[in-house]
Design an enzyme around this catalytic site. Structure first.
Site, PDB file in Angstrom:
ATOM      1  NE  ARG A   1      32.839 -61.842  86.522  1.00 14.20           N
ATOM      2  CZ  ARG A   1      32.315 -60.759  87.090  1.00 14.20           C
ATOM      3  NH1 ARG A   1      31.105 -60.339  86.767  1.00 14.20           N
ATOM      4  NH2 ARG A   1      33.022 -60.071  87.971  1.00 14.20           N
TER       5      ARG A   1
ATOM      6  CG  HIS B   1      30.316 -56.608  82.477  1.00 14.88           C
ATOM      7  ND1 HIS B   1      31.196 -57.658  82.521  1.00 14.88           N
ATOM      8  CD2 HIS B   1      29.899 -56.417  83.759  1.00 14.88           C
ATOM      9  CE1 HIS B   1      31.313 -58.080  83.777  1.00 14.88           C
ATOM     10  NE2 HIS B   1      30.533 -57.343  84.547  1.00 14.88           N
TER      11      HIS B   1
ATOM     12  CD  GLU C   1      32.103 -59.453  79.808  1.00 13.26           C
ATOM     13  OE1 GLU C   1      32.698 -58.511  80.377  1.00 13.26           O
ATOM     14  OE2 GLU C   1      31.138 -60.022  80.310  1.00 13.26           O
TER      15      GLU C   1
HETATM   16  C1  GLV Z   1      31.042 -56.867  87.932  1.00  9.12           C
HETATM   17  O1  GLV Z   1      30.911 -57.629  87.061  1.00  9.12           O
HETATM   18  C2  GLV Z   1      31.261 -57.234  89.278  1.00  9.12           C
HETATM   19  O2  GLV Z   1      31.569 -58.406  89.561  1.00  9.12           O
HETATM   20  O3  GLV Z   1      31.161 -56.362  90.148  1.00  9.12           O
END
Ligand code: GLV
Length: 272
Positions: free
Chosen positions: A190, A237, A219
């Site tokens: 993250r 991402h 984001e």
């Molecule tokens: C994506 O970021 C997830 O946590 O699956």
């Protein structure tokens, strides 16, 4: 509610959904976008999609690690801009990946999948986590180090911690200063686990060699200084973005919803 990482599911949203709301199924393994206390107070079940994305996300971490070390983004920009005029002996060289030291920060399911890949590259695997996992250490030939040792020892550091109050800015200016100038930092967990402004400083001043990022603090915004740097590979991402894995995540989220609405236990609850 079927949510994704983009939606902030807080008390206000749950109240707007009304008293019939029974379940929030996040199509993600991370669920920092959901207020678990607010869900608990309203008897709302929260579920996530663990396991099905471990291998794909580990592939993404390794992709960024290789691309950042071997300067793939910069190389492709050079070629596409028409600036590649000849092969050069030391042109676009970066450090080897194979045989180097990999530090896995957060030795859960995805971190361990990255460690397995690293063994195929003859890397020495070191890790740090809140907990030691001696079984995984044995299986993967990994060695536990405290955080400062890990930061100062490893050539590659790949971050796999969930986001929480404890891991917010886990990698900040002080931690970046502890890294070697050869270090490549990869983050597929993250964004807020890494202090982006401090990372941009470290990269701009060549205090670390490069970074590979898939996640960001705000984001879909990316820190504007990161966008200007050659020594960072930036992905939007896409950690779990294989066709097979996204299908599995969607199916699991749907099964969790059906289970709760049928009065059954969901497969992968996160709040009991
Ligand atoms: C994506 O970021 C997830 O946590 O699956």
């Amino acid at each position: 509610i079927l949510s994704t990482v983009t939606e902030r599911v807080d008390a206000e949203l749950m109240d707007a959904a009304g008293e019939d709301l029974k379940v929030v199924a996040n199509m993600a393994v991370g669920y920092d976008n959901i207020d678990l206390d607010a869900a608990g107070e309203r008897d709302v079940v929260v579920t996530n999609t663990p396991e099905v994305l471990n291998e794909t996300t580990a592939d993404t971490a390794f992709m960024l690690l290789l691309a950042a070390a071997r300067r793939l983004g910069e190389a492709e920009r050079l070629l596409r801009s028409g600036g590649w005029d000849a092969w050069g002996p030391m042109q676009l060289t970066g450090p080897d990946v194979w045989g180097k030291k990999l530090g896995v920060l957060g030795f859960g399911r995805i971190g361990q999948a990255v460690a397995r890949r690293a063994r195929g590259f003859d890397m020495e695997v070191l890790y740090h986590d809140q907990y030691r996992n001696e079984e995984a250490e044995q299986e993967l030939g990994a060695r536990y180090l405290d955080l400062n040792e890990l930061l100062g020892t490893c050539d590659f550091i790949s971050v796999h911690t969930p986001l929480s109050d404890e891991t917010h800015h886990l990698i900040g200016a002080t931690e970046l200063d502890r890294m070697k100038p050869e270090t490549v930092l990869v983050n597929t967990s993250r964004g807020p686990v890494v202090d982006e402004a401090s990372l941009a400083d470290a990269l701009a001043e060549d205090r670390i060699f490069a970074a590979g990022l898939d996640v960001y603090e705000e984001e879909p915004e990316v820190h504007p200084r990161l966008l200007e740097l050659e020594n960072v590979v930036l992905a939007p991402h896409i950690g779990s973005a294989s066709v097979e894995t996204r299908d599995k995540m969607a199916a699991l989220a749907a099964e969790n919803i059906v289970a709760v609405l049928s009065g059954e236990e969901p497969k992968t609850p996160v709040n009991g």
